[in-house]
Motif scaffolding. Structure first.
Motif, short mmCIF file in Angstrom:
data_model
loop_
_atom_site.label_atom_id
_atom_site.label_comp_id
_atom_site.label_asym_id
_atom_site.label_seq_id
_atom_site.Cartn_x
_atom_site.Cartn_y
_atom_site.Cartn_z
N SER A 6 0.83 -1.21 0.00
CA SER A 6 0.00 0.00 0.00
C SER A 6 0.86 1.26 0.00
N LEU A 7 1.91 1.26 0.79
CA LEU A 7 2.79 2.43 0.84
C LEU A 7 3.53 2.63 -0.48
N LEU A 8 3.98 1.54 -1.08
CA LEU A 8 4.65 1.65 -2.38
C LEU A 8 3.71 2.17 -3.45
N TRP A 9 2.47 1.68 -3.45
CA TRP A 9 1.50 2.15 -4.43
C TRP A 9 1.22 3.64 -4.22
N GLY A 10 1.03 4.04 -2.97
CA GLY A 10 0.78 5.45 -2.66
C GLY A 10 1.93 6.34 -3.09
N GLY A 11 3.15 5.88 -2.85
CA GLY A 11 4.32 6.64 -3.28
C GLY A 11 4.40 6.75 -4.79
N GLY A 12 4.04 5.68 -5.46
CA GLY A 12 4.03 5.70 -6.93
C GLY A 12 3.00 6.67 -7.47
N VAL A 13 1.83 6.68 -6.86
CA VAL A 13 0.78 7.61 -7.30
C VAL A 13 1.22 9.05 -7.09
N ILE A 14 1.83 9.32 -5.96
CA ILE A 14 2.32 10.68 -5.69
C ILE A 14 3.39 11.08 -6.70
N ALA A 15 4.31 10.16 -6.99
CA ALA A 15 5.37 10.45 -7.96
C ALA A 15 4.79 10.75 -9.34
N VAL A 16 3.83 9.95 -9.76
CA VAL A 16 3.20 10.18 -11.06
C VAL A 16 2.45 11.50 -11.07
N TRP A 28 -3.57 11.44 -18.45
CA TRP A 28 -4.16 10.12 -18.23
C TRP A 28 -3.30 9.23 -17.34
N THR A 29 -2.01 9.53 -17.19
CA THR A 29 -1.15 8.67 -16.39
C THR A 29 -1.52 8.70 -14.91
N THR A 30 -1.97 9.84 -14.41
CA THR A 30 -2.37 9.92 -13.01
C THR A 30 -3.60 9.06 -12.76
N ILE A 31 -4.55 9.13 -13.66
CA ILE A 31 -5.76 8.32 -13.53
C ILE A 31 -5.41 6.84 -13.59
N ALA A 32 -4.53 6.48 -14.52
CA ALA A 32 -4.11 5.08 -14.64
C ALA A 32 -3.39 4.61 -13.38
N ALA A 33 -2.56 5.46 -12.81
CA ALA A 33 -1.84 5.08 -11.59
C ALA A 33 -2.80 4.86 -10.43
N ILE A 34 -3.83 5.67 -10.34
CA ILE A 34 -4.79 5.54 -9.24
C ILE A 34 -5.64 4.28 -9.40
N LEU A 35 -5.96 3.92 -10.63
CA LEU A 35 -6.83 2.77 -10.87
C LEU A 35 -6.10 1.43 -10.86
#
Length: 55
Positions: A6-16, A28-35
């Motif tokens: 979960s922390l890695l995914w959250g960090g990835g979303v923030i980075a994107v 569209w990359t932010t939406i893709a990262a969140i989904l």
């Protein structure tokens, strides 16, 4: 899902999102990262049910 995932995914979303704000990535990359996380969890649950490991 573990806390580390979960922390890695959250960090990835923030980075994107930050790269999107800096106009490095398209919108569209932010939406893709969140989904991605809900999609990965859904696939994991389905896979577990198929092999008899889920509820």
């Amino acid at each position: 899902m573990s806390r580390n995932v979960s922390l890695l995914w959250g960090g990835g979303v923030i980075a994107v999102a930050l790269l999107n704000i800096a106009e490095v990535l398209p919108d569209w990359t932010t939406i893709a990262a969140i989904l991605t996380m809900p999609a990965m969890v859904a696939l994991r649950i389905r896979k577990g049910r198929t092999h008899g490991k889920g509820c």
